[in-house]
Design a protein around this motif. Structure first.
Motif, PDB file in Angstrom:
ATOM      1  N   LYS A 228       1.247 169.795 150.751  1.00 52.06           N
ATOM      2  CA  LYS A 228       0.128 170.716 150.553  1.00 52.06           C
ATOM      3  C   LYS A 228      -1.193 170.295 151.206  1.00 52.06           C
ATOM      4  CE  LYS A 228      -2.178 174.130 148.680  1.00 52.06           C
ATOM      5  NZ  LYS A 228      -2.477 175.252 149.545  1.00 52.06           N
ATOM      6  N   PRO A 229      -1.725 169.091 151.014  1.00 49.31           N
ATOM      7  CA  PRO A 229      -3.017 168.797 151.657  1.00 49.31           C
ATOM      8  C   PRO A 229      -2.929 168.835 153.181  1.00 49.31           C
ATOM      9  CG  PRO A 229      -2.515 167.164 149.959  1.00 49.31           C
ATOM     10  CD  PRO A 229      -1.279 167.983 150.179  1.00 49.31           C
TER      11      PRO A 229
ATOM     12  N   ASP B 247      -2.750 172.443 154.519  1.00 45.60           N
ATOM     13  CA  ASP B 247      -4.066 173.079 154.577  1.00 45.60           C
ATOM     14  C   ASP B 247      -4.807 172.699 155.854  1.00 45.60           C
ATOM     15  OD1 ASP B 247      -3.567 174.239 152.132  1.00 45.60           O
ATOM     16  OD2 ASP B 247      -4.724 172.769 150.987  1.00 45.60           O
TER      17      ASP B 247
ATOM     18  N   SER C 219      -6.021 175.085 158.971  1.00 44.82           N
ATOM     19  CA  SER C 219      -7.413 175.061 159.423  1.00 44.82           C
ATOM     20  C   SER C 219      -7.496 174.865 160.935  1.00 44.82           C
ATOM     21  CB  SER C 219      -8.171 173.942 158.709  1.00 44.82           C
ATOM     22  OG  SER C 219      -9.479 173.827 159.202  1.00 44.82           O
TER      23      SER C 219
END
Length: 200
Positions: A83-84, A87, A91
């Protein structure tokens, strides 16, 4: 990292470097449009040069941005990114979409036809996405591409006679350097120990 993936990454870096070596021929009006300054572009119409050549160069850049967007899409949809990190990939993809949108707008204002994006499957084959087996593989490939792009943009800046184009290349290099730094950190790699590490 699979040697085929390394070869593909090297080929794409070389393609981007060849493209950047030709951008010094962009007209002043095209550079102003790319930088988002329509008024400056209109003022420079007398020095416009060959619009068809400008459109061709910009379409090569647009093709590379399409590839970058789809490369990040492949990584994001692979299920390999936690997940991190996912992201961050999304971006970075948004940055490449902004580059794409600026290129499309410039090509259209010049009366050209923007090169079309290929199907995701075509990019998956070209990038050998099947060889990516884990998050580290995805990040390593992305980091190699971002570092190659950083060095290519920095390496070509001194050849520009037009300072506006040099500034655009420097801004793109800054984006790519930021991307590389974050990817290197996610891979647990140390930042460069020496000063002036990029663009050498």
């Amino acid at each position: 990292m699979n040697t085929i993936v390394k070869g593909e990454a090297s080929s794409r870096v070389s393609s981007r470097r060849r493209f950047l070596a030709t951008t010094a021929t962009l007209s002043a009006g095209t550079v102003a449009l790319l930088a988002g300054n329509s008024a400056l572009a209109q003022a420079g119409q007398g020095m416009a040069g060959n619009t068809a050549a400008d459109v061709g160069i910009l379409n090569v850049a647009l093709g590379l941005e399409h590839e970058a967007i789809n490369a990040y899409q492949l990584g994001a949809s692979s299920g390999l990114l936690q997940k991190p990190v996912l992201d961050i990939a999304v971006s970075f993809q948004s940055h490449h979409k902004a580059h794409r949108d600026a290129l499309i707008a410039t090509i259209q204002k010049l009366g050209g036809k923007p090169v079309e994006e290929k199907k995701l499957d075509d990019y998956a084959k070209a990038l050998n996405a099947g060889a990516l087996k884990n998050q580290a593989d995805v990040l390593d490939l992305a980091a190699r591409l971002e570092l190659g792009a950083t060095n290519a943009y920095l390496g070509v800046i001194p050849s520009f006679k037009d300072t506006a184009l040099a500034k655009v290349a420097a801004r793109l290099a800054a984006d790519e350097t930021m991307h590389w730094s974050i990817l290197a950190n996610a891979l647990g790699r140390p930042l460069p120990a020496m000063a002036l590490s990029f663009g050498a």
